[in-house]
Write an enzyme that holds these catalytic residues in place. Structure first.
Site, PDB file in Angstrom:
ATOM      1  CB  CYS A  26      -0.926  -0.010   1.214  1.00 32.17           C
ATOM      2  SG  CYS A  26      -1.963   1.452   1.327  1.00 32.17           S
ATOM      3  CB  CYS A  66      -0.538   2.446   4.080  1.00 25.76           C
ATOM      4  SG  CYS A  66      -2.045   1.731   3.446  1.00 25.76           S
ATOM      5  CG  ASP A  67       3.267   1.200   4.447  1.00 36.93           C
ATOM      6  OD1 ASP A  67       2.865   1.732   5.495  1.00 36.93           O
ATOM      7  OD2 ASP A  67       3.068   0.007   4.171  1.00 36.93           O
TER       8      ASP A  67
END
Ligand code: NAP
Length: 332
Positions: free
Chosen positions: A154, A157-158
């Site tokens: 992701c 997300c990251d």
């Protein structure tokens, strides 16, 4: 039947052959953001929800390190902690949890039946929030370095953890193109590693990705191994040219696997509508209603477009409100 002792009786559904078994008002299958949000809302509506948690309690976010884009946490929050918080909040409002795997369902019966091994759970309404699992390549090092050690699924997300670093995205679809473009905001260089010589992504996304100065497309290449297991952090991606068989290592710090998702809809697929990718297809005009009255879907098992914690939570909320209304109308 364990965990069903607090269920209410249902006058609407009598008489039926399972009268000796308690009937749950609402059974929620899944404990990711969608399932736990549905549990908070149905719990707070005094519906005493039963939540079935499967093999990954807390869902995909428990495998992420820090979540920086969930509203309400200005300094970010650990993914595992976020899910613990949601669970605690649901428990506070009376949600009950049981570890079980739903193997099949009968949605023609009233009440609805969920078969978990040798147990049958009866429910007036059901919210399915079983999520989707990222498809992984299965190469050595991928599993060992997944979640906080450099392998992730992701970018949203990251991605921000890879400022001024080189990273690779594996895949050639819209997800891979989108992830690669998103990563250009942070990374110094993004290798887009694809097993063919053209992207499967839509033309506009493919054009954007292939023309971006920070993205280097590595065509006809498959991953062989993620390197860095000994150090506990990704140090490179070993790839093989599918035409020549030649191998080389791309030195980098992050590997983003974007080769699609597998929705966890198998046990329900025969009873509900699913699309060609296996995702639940909600009824027309709704994100969460299905063709079966009182049965709702929420989160990544029914959404291959947004796939965010907050959108899953939103769908869980919608499903809970729909279930609550349905139960109020039908004698819950
Ligand atoms: P996808 O379209 O199925 O693409 C998966 C990609 O991964 C393909 O390029 C495939 O290669 C490659 N792949 C599969 N298994 C592999 C393996 N074992 N090793 C290496 N490569 C592998 O999946 P997606 O990109 O997640 O998209 C899913 C759906 O969501 C699509 O309908 C897509 O259009 C949609 N979506 C839309 C958007 C948007 O509109 N913004 C964003 C994301 C996703 P091959 O090409 O050789 O098969």
């Amino acid at each position: 039947m364990r965990g069903c002792q607090n269920a209410r009786d249902v006058s609407l559904f009598a008489p039926f052959p399972f009268m000796s078994h308690p009937v749950e008002n609402v059974v929620i299958v899944g404990t990711g953001c969608a399932g736990l949000t549905a549990a908070i809302y149905t719990g707070r509506a005094n519906l005493n929800p039963l939540v079935i948690e499967g093999s990954l309690p807390g869902g995909q976010l428990t495998t992420t390190s820090e979540v920086e884009n969930f509203p309400g946490y200005p300094h970010g929050i650990d993914g595992f902690q976020l899910m613990q918080n949601l669970r605690e909040q649901a428990t506070r409002f009376g949600a009950r949890f049981e570890q079980a795997q739903v193997q099949s369902v009968d949605f023609n019966s009233h009440p609805r039946k969920l078969v978990c091994g040798d147990r049958v759970i009866l429910a007036k309404s059901v919210i399915i929030a079983t999520g989707a699992s990222p498809r992984m390549t299965g190469v050595p090092g991928e599993k060992e370095l997944y979640g906080g050690k450099g392998v992730t699924t992701c970018a949203t997300c990251d991605g921000a953890f890879y400022r001024k670093m080189d990273v690779a995205v594996i895949g050639g679809g819209d997800s891979a193109a989108e992830e690669a473009l998103f990563l250009t905001r942070f990374a110094s260089k993004v290798y887009l590693v694809h097993r063919r010589d053209t992207l499967r992504a839509s033309k506009i996304m493919a054009d954007r990705a292939t023309s971006h100065p920070k993205i280097e497309c590595v065509w006809n290449a498959v991953p062989v191994a993620v390197e860095g297991v000994e150090q506990g952090a990704v140090s490179g991606l070993r790839i093989r040219d599918v035409n020549t068989g030649a191998e080389r290592t791309l030195p980098l710090k992050g590997v983003f696997v974007a080769i699609g998702h597998v929705p966890n809809t198998g046990p329900f697929a025969a009873a509900l509508d699913v699309d060609e990718g296996g995702y639940f297809k909600p009824a027309a005009g709704s994100q969460v209603k299905t063709k079966v009255p009182g049965v709702y879907v929420a989160g990544d098992c029914a959404d291959h477009v947004y796939r965010q914690a907050i959108t899953a939570a939103g769908m869980g909320c919608q499903a809970a409100i729909e279930a609550e209304r349905w139960l109020a109308e039908h004698g819950g």
